[in-house]
Design a protein around this motif. Structure first.
Motif, short mmCIF file in Angstrom:
data_model
loop_
_atom_site.label_atom_id
_atom_site.label_comp_id
_atom_site.label_asym_id
_atom_site.label_seq_id
_atom_site.Cartn_x
_atom_site.Cartn_y
_atom_site.Cartn_z
N THR A 122 6.87 10.97 -5.62
CA THR A 122 7.81 11.60 -4.79
C THR A 122 9.02 10.67 -4.41
N THR A 123 10.27 11.15 -4.55
CA THR A 123 11.55 10.51 -4.33
C THR A 123 11.69 10.15 -2.88
N SER A 124 11.92 8.99 -2.75
CA SER A 124 11.87 8.31 -1.37
C SER A 124 12.96 7.41 -1.16
N ILE A 125 13.31 7.44 -0.05
CA ILE A 125 14.72 6.89 0.65
C ILE A 125 14.15 5.73 1.65
N LEU A 126 14.21 4.47 1.55
CA LEU A 126 13.99 3.46 2.42
C LEU A 126 15.01 2.89 3.15
N VAL A 127 15.01 2.91 4.53
CA VAL A 127 16.14 2.30 5.29
C VAL A 127 15.52 0.91 5.71
N THR A 128 16.26 -0.27 5.49
CA THR A 128 15.82 -1.61 5.91
C THR A 128 16.78 -2.49 6.06
N HIS A 129 16.65 -3.57 6.92
CA HIS A 129 17.47 -4.47 7.14
C HIS A 129 17.13 -5.79 6.46
N GLU B 214 0.70 -1.24 -0.07
CA GLU B 214 0.07 0.05 0.03
C GLU B 214 0.83 1.14 0.00
N VAL B 215 1.72 1.25 0.76
CA VAL B 215 2.78 2.38 0.92
C VAL B 215 3.46 2.63 -0.26
N HIS B 216 4.01 1.46 -0.99
CA HIS B 216 4.84 1.36 -2.13
C HIS B 216 3.84 2.03 -3.33
N ASP B 217 2.40 1.83 -3.14
CA ASP B 217 1.62 2.47 -4.32
C ASP B 217 1.39 3.65 -4.10
N VAL B 218 1.42 4.25 -2.86
CA VAL B 218 0.80 5.64 -2.35
C VAL B 218 2.24 6.48 -3.04
N LEU B 219 3.33 6.02 -2.78
CA LEU B 219 4.67 6.79 -3.01
C LEU B 219 4.85 6.71 -4.65
N ARG B 220 4.60 5.80 -5.22
CA ARG B 220 4.55 5.70 -6.74
C ARG B 220 3.68 6.65 -7.50
N PRO C 280 17.56 -3.76 -8.15
CA PRO C 280 17.15 -4.91 -7.61
C PRO C 280 17.79 -6.01 -8.21
N ALA C 281 17.54 -6.24 -9.69
CA ALA C 281 17.80 -7.38 -10.19
C ALA C 281 19.57 -7.52 -10.38
N GLY C 282 19.89 -6.13 -10.76
CA GLY C 282 21.54 -6.18 -10.87
C GLY C 282 22.13 -6.43 -9.66
N ILE C 283 21.77 -6.05 -8.41
CA ILE C 283 22.47 -6.34 -7.25
C ILE C 283 22.45 -7.73 -6.77
N TYR C 284 21.27 -8.39 -7.16
CA TYR C 284 20.98 -9.67 -6.72
C TYR C 284 21.61 -10.61 -7.72
N GLN D 95 16.12 -7.73 3.49
CA GLN D 95 16.26 -7.87 2.07
C GLN D 95 15.42 -8.05 0.94
N ASP D 96 14.47 -8.83 1.48
CA ASP D 96 13.20 -8.96 0.50
C ASP D 96 12.55 -7.61 0.26
N GLU D 97 12.32 -6.96 1.32
CA GLU D 97 11.62 -5.57 1.14
C GLU D 97 12.52 -4.66 0.50
N ALA D 98 13.98 -4.47 0.54
CA ALA D 98 14.46 -3.77 -0.40
C ALA D 98 14.26 -4.34 -1.84
N LEU D 99 14.56 -5.62 -2.18
CA LEU D 99 14.55 -5.79 -3.56
C LEU D 99 12.94 -5.77 -4.18
N SER D 100 11.85 -5.78 -3.35
CA SER D 100 10.78 -5.77 -3.88
C SER D 100 10.13 -4.18 -3.95
N MET D 101 10.68 -3.49 -3.51
CA MET D 101 10.12 -1.92 -3.27
C MET D 101 11.10 -1.09 -4.02
N ALA D 102 12.16 -1.40 -4.19
CA ALA D 102 13.24 -0.05 -4.91
C ALA D 102 13.20 -0.23 -6.14
N ASP D 103 13.53 1.08 -6.78
CA ASP D 103 14.18 1.27 -8.36
C ASP D 103 15.75 1.20 -8.11
#
Length: 303
Positions: A126-133, A116-122, A159-163, A135-143
């Motif tokens: 708005t440019t967003s920076i998400l801090v998280t520990h 839901e938050v991802h859809d709202v921000l998209r 996400p695809a490149g870094i994985y 990994q699934d969250e980072a790979l699924s949400m980020a550009d």
């Protein structure tokens, strides 16, 4: 500290935080318990005739229409986080910082609120920076994903490149389950392509540093690249040590019978559960990433 083209903190410049146009969503939401939902969202807005309309618009945007009179204790954890997001977006910030905003939610709620938050921000753009520990969250949400290690960005990529193409074995193991093996890398016929000689067969290496010599190396094989098949018709035979079922897939830990390899992790979808002690065959699908072992000479092929 530079936001876009504006320096907000430097040797000769300092912009007060309230003038930096930054929205902030803390880990626990940090809503004011004595204020209603509407007043929480309106906290940073100037007084004026459009204030109420802006609050209702924001609550509709985060899917909380009609809840402006409630208080934080009357909301679920996911709803509280969406109120915190609406409050952060109220002043039309240039950037929104999210500090592990889903960490306090249980697993099932975390996934739905995250979407839901991802859809709202998209939708807001708005440019967003998400801090998280997570990994699934980072790979699924980020550009773009940036991995911080010892206070320095170790890698920045999609996400695809870094994985799929981590820069070193440490990053590979940090970004999900992985099998990192010590092998020997050689030039294929013609001299251009590089292959890794492993007990699982000769594997094509997709990204070998252009100035690196061939020789001892480490190779990454992701669990989903390992294919379980018949023990009599596979590159390597192994024994099942454990089988963990997760519904959408299963993780199998196997012990290679060759004795030259450590236990391997295999990710499978569907099929019949494998019993502990069963003998299976292993093959590798696709190419792999490899890195020269530290100390391998550069610029010429190693002995």
């Amino acid at each position: 500290v530079v936001l876009g083209t504006e320096t907000v903190d430097g040797r000769h410049t300092f912009v007060p935080s309230e003038h930096r146009h930054i929205g902030y969503v803390p880990q626990e939401g940090a809503l004011f318990p004595h204020l209603s939902v509407g007043r929480n969202v309106a906290f940073g807005l100037p007084r004026g005739p459009n204030r109420r309309a802006r609050v209702l618009e924001l609550l509709e945007m985060v899917g909380l229409s009609g809840l402006h009179r409630r208080y934080p204790h009357q909301l679920s954890g996911g709803q509280q986080q969406r109120v915190a997001l609406a409050r952060a977006m109220a002043t039309d910030p240039e950037i929104v910082l999210l500090d592990e905003p889903f960490a306090s939610l249980d697993a099932s709620l975390r996934a739905s609120v995250r979407n839901e938050v991802h859809d709202v921000l998209r939708r807001a753009g708005t440019t967003s920076i998400l801090v998280t520990h997570d990994q699934d969250e980072a790979l699924s949400m980020a550009d773009q994903v940036a991995v911080l290690r010892h206070g320095v960005i170790a890698q920045l990529d999609t996400p695809a490149g870094i994985y799929q193409r981590p820069l070193d074995p440490g990053l590979a193991q940090f970004l999900g389950e992985s099998n990192v093996l010590r092998v020997r890398v050689e030039r294929a016929e013609g001299g251009r392509a590089v292959v890794a000689k492993t007990p699982l067969g000769a594997l094509a290496v997709e990204s070998w540093p252009p100035d690196a010599a061939v020789g001892p190396a480490e190779v990454l094989i992701r669990p989903e690249q390992l294919v379980i098949g018949d023990a009599g018709a596979s590159a390597l035979v192994a024994t099942v040590e454990s089988y963990e079922y997760y519904g959408h897939d299963a993780v199998v830990r196997v012990h290679p019978e060759s004795g030259q390899l450590p236990d391997l992790i295999v990710r499978v979808t569907g099929g019949t559960p494998l019993a502990t002690g069963a003998r299976v065959g292993l093959n590798v699908a696709g190419s792999v990433v490899a890195w020269p072992l530290e100390g391998t000479p550069r610029g010429a092929d190693a002995a």
